[in-house]
Design a protein around this motif. Structure first.
Motif, PDB file in Angstrom:
ATOM      1  N   THR A  89       0.827  -1.207   0.000  1.00 59.68           N
ATOM      2  CA  THR A  89       0.000   0.000   0.000  1.00 59.68           C
ATOM      3  C   THR A  89       0.856   1.249   0.000  1.00 59.68           C
ATOM      4  OG1 THR A  89      -1.797  -1.135   1.152  1.00 59.68           O
ATOM      5  CG2 THR A  89      -1.779   1.264   1.264  1.00 59.68           C
ATOM      6  N   LEU A  90       0.527   2.171  -0.894  1.00 59.95           N
ATOM      7  CA  LEU A  90       1.187   3.471  -0.931  1.00 59.95           C
ATOM      8  C   LEU A  90       0.214   4.533  -0.447  1.00 59.95           C
ATOM      9  CD1 LEU A  90       2.067   1.858  -3.860  1.00 59.95           C
ATOM     10  CD2 LEU A  90       3.691   3.730  -3.770  1.00 59.95           C
ATOM     11  N   GLY A  91       0.766   5.663   0.061  1.00 57.57           N
ATOM     12  CA  GLY A  91      -0.081   6.812   0.332  1.00 57.57           C
ATOM     13  C   GLY A  91      -0.605   6.929   1.743  1.00 57.57           C
ATOM     14  N   CYS A  92      -1.787   7.504   1.839  1.00 53.15           N
ATOM     15  CA  CYS A  92      -2.322   8.028   3.095  1.00 53.15           C
ATOM     16  C   CYS A  92      -2.927   6.950   3.991  1.00 53.15           C
ATOM     17  CB  CYS A  92      -3.380   9.085   2.787  1.00 53.15           C
ATOM     18  SG  CYS A  92      -4.839   8.407   1.943  1.00 53.15           S
ATOM     19  N   LYS A  93      -3.373   7.393   5.168  1.00 57.08           N
ATOM     20  CA  LYS A  93      -3.994   6.491   6.131  1.00 57.08           C
ATOM     21  C   LYS A  93      -5.303   5.911   5.603  1.00 57.08           C
ATOM     22  CE  LYS A  93      -0.776   7.313   9.187  1.00 57.08           C
ATOM     23  NZ  LYS A  93       0.286   6.298   9.408  1.00 57.08           N
ATOM     24  N   SER A 137      -2.631   1.749  -4.863  1.00 50.95           N
ATOM     25  CA  SER A 137      -1.842   2.886  -5.325  1.00 50.95           C
ATOM     26  C   SER A 137      -2.280   4.221  -4.751  1.00 50.95           C
ATOM     27  CB  SER A 137      -1.907   2.960  -6.852  1.00 50.95           C
ATOM     28  OG  SER A 137      -3.251   3.197  -7.268  1.00 50.95           O
ATOM     29  N   CYS A 138      -1.336   5.169  -4.814  1.00 50.72           N
ATOM     30  CA  CYS A 138      -1.575   6.577  -4.481  1.00 50.72           C
ATOM     31  C   CYS A 138      -1.183   7.398  -5.698  1.00 50.72           C
ATOM     32  CB  CYS A 138      -0.739   6.981  -3.272  1.00 50.72           C
ATOM     33  SG  CYS A 138      -0.736   8.766  -2.932  1.00 50.72           S
ATOM     34  N   ASP A 190       2.958   7.751  -8.607  1.00 56.97           N
ATOM     35  CA  ASP A 190       2.708   6.941  -9.804  1.00 56.97           C
ATOM     36  C   ASP A 190       3.945   6.128 -10.173  1.00 56.97           C
ATOM     37  OD1 ASP A 190       0.260   8.146  -9.824  1.00 56.97           O
ATOM     38  OD2 ASP A 190       0.612   9.377 -11.602  1.00 56.97           O
ATOM     39  N   GLN A 191       5.107   6.755 -10.086  1.00 60.46           N
ATOM     40  CA  GLN A 191       6.350   6.061 -10.414  1.00 60.46           C
ATOM     41  C   GLN A 191       6.602   4.897  -9.461  1.00 60.46           C
ATOM     42  OE1 GLN A 191       9.244   9.221 -10.301  1.00 60.46           O
ATOM     43  NE2 GLN A 191       8.417  10.237 -12.121  1.00 60.46           N
ATOM     44  N   LYS A 192       6.324   5.122  -8.183  1.00 62.84           N
ATOM     45  CA  LYS A 192       6.512   4.052  -7.194  1.00 62.84           C
ATOM     46  C   LYS A 192       5.536   2.906  -7.465  1.00 62.84           C
ATOM     47  CE  LYS A 192       8.366   2.316  -3.426  1.00 62.84           C
ATOM     48  NZ  LYS A 192       8.197   2.955  -2.104  1.00 62.84           N
ATOM     49  N   THR A 193       4.313   3.235  -7.863  1.00 58.22           N
ATOM     50  CA  THR A 193       3.335   2.200  -8.194  1.00 58.22           C
ATOM     51  C   THR A 193       3.845   1.333  -9.338  1.00 58.22           C
ATOM     52  OG1 THR A 193       1.424   3.467  -7.420  1.00 58.22           O
ATOM     53  CG2 THR A 193       1.020   1.803  -9.108  1.00 58.22           C
TER      54      THR A 193
END
Length: 432
Positions: A7-11, A45-46, A53-56
């Motif tokens: 999981t990327l991004g927020c809570k 994704s985030c 996006d690149q990390k995804t």
């Protein structure tokens, strides 16, 4: 089958990943860490920044290379905001967006069984309901996240989130109470109420964020209630007063600033100016003694020249944040800011980021130093490699003490004795 999540991004994303993991487990699948071999890898994704996006894309390639025979799922905000780009990623065997999450298990099972590539993307619609979801457990045993709101209609000129997350919608109070009572019964002492635009909770229900706070504070067994990031201009004096009457509410507030320059804020389509922001901060500090005000600060927004950047720096210094996340503007296709004149060079954004980080680092150090000598209530969470136990005060100051393993999960008074690099040291108050 074995299923792994990344999981990327927020809570909110983290909460939704927990929901999905429980749905897979309920269907008899085994959820394993993403570092282990699996039959299915789910990348949640985030898309807030281009870096996200690149990390995804990087993680999709990584899992496909790690387990060529496994299926890889791309879900979350990126495919919802950029469906065409998401469908063109060859490593994604299943592409699903941020809607209709409860079908993801069924779709993943079909993808694995048939070996066929699948796409399931539903556009957001005006009037769509808050998607029913509930979590029973998290990896942490002391703190749980509870998503109570989704969607945003602010349309900040740099932000793609309204497209990714859709219209405002809120969790029904009865469903919220059931989830909170379940978490309390499972042994959680602290909950964090989170949302995409948390301050808008209840707007379509005739409720306000303070209603959710009061409801959460009524739940027996919960000892702390904390808020995720909030939009400052939606905190009216009546809301602040109502929340201040709740002793369980933690005095830590993440009030997203973005810029301390009014001209920049106007181009960003933020709905406040620096004077209003300062008044809100003053009100929070008056109602919540020793509260921590944290924030996000963007540098290098289109049209931000040296004078505007200097104004932002001066305002950030004036407020004296307990902590700040500093980041450079990221050009997002589909937003108004992407086509604005005056785009700032990457090198200049890096230079301004470094200056703002240094400034907010000074205010962070001053805040931690201000905690020395205070007795604070610390909820202990983990043991560090150096043997110290770490927990968090109600204002989210990390505090480390020497003590036995049995302190984990306990809420105890601690006298703060020193300020470290990004934490404080302390002693159990009964031993002082």
């Amino acid at each position: 089958m074995k299923v792994a999540f990344y999981t990327l991004g927020c809570k909110v994303n983290q909460y939704e990943a927990e929901v999905l993991a429980e749905l897979f487990a309920a269907r008899g699948h085994q959820v394993v860490p993403s570092s282990q071999p699996a039959d299915l890898y789910v990348v949640n994704s985030c898309t807030v920044t281009a870096a996200g996006d690149q990390k995804t894309r990087k993680m999709l390639r990584h899992f496909k290379a790690q387990a060529p025979g496994a299926k890889v799922v791309l879900t979350g905000c990126f495919p919802q905001a950029f469906p065409q780009a998401a469908q063109q990623i060859p490593e994604a065997d299943l592409v699903a967006g941020a809607r209709d999450r409860t079908r993801l298990v069924e779709l993943a099972e079909a993808c694995v069984a048939t070996g066929q590539r699948m796409v399931h993307l539903l556009p957001h619609q005006r009037g769509e309901a808050f998607e029913p979801m509930q979590v029973g457990a998290f990896s942490e045993r002391t703190r749980a996240f509870v998503k109570i709101q989704d969607g945003c209609e602010n349309y900040c000129s740099y932000c793609i989130i309204p497209k990714a997350r859709g219209p405002l919608r809120s969790k029904d109070p009865q469903a919220l109470r059931r989830e909170l009572e379940g978490l309390a019964a499972a042994g959680y002492q602290e909950v964090v109420l989170v949302g995409i635009n948390l301050s808008c909770y209840g707007r379509e229900l005739g409720l306000r964020l303070a209603d959710a706070v009061e409801l959460a504070c009524e739940v027996e067994g919960l000892r702390r209630v904390r808020l995720g990031s909030v939009e400052p201009e939606l905190l009216e004096p009546r809301d602040i007063a109502r929340m201040a009457a709740q002793p369980k509410l933690c005095p830590q507030f993440h009030l997203s600033l973005q810029s301390g320059c009014d001209a920049t804020l106007k181009r960003m389509n933020r709905h406040y100016d620096s004077a209003e922001y300062a008044r809100i901060v003053a009100a929070m500090r008056a109602h919540f003694p020793n509260c921590a005000i944290t924030t996000d600060v963007m540098v290098g927004f289109p049209g931000e020249d040296e004078a505007e950047f200097a104004q932002s720096m001066a305002f950030v210094q004036e407020i004296g944040f307990a902590k700040a996340h500093v980041f450079a503007y990221s050009r997002r296709p589909g937003t108004r800011a992407a086509n604005m004149p005056g785009q700032v060079s990457r090198a200049e954004k890096q230079r301004r980021s470094a200056q703002m980080i240094a400034l907010t680092g000074q205010s962070r150090a001053a805040f931690l130093q201000s905690q020395v000598g205070l007795v604070v209530q610390v909820l202990f969470e983990s043991r560090l490699k150096d043997g110290l136990l770490e927990g968090y005060a109600d204002n989210y100051t990390p505090v480390r003490v020497a003590g036995p393993e049995t302190l984990q999960g306990k809420l105890l008074p601690v006298r703060v004795t020193a300020a470290g690099e990004d934490w404080c040291l302390g002693e159990l108050a009964e031993n002082v």
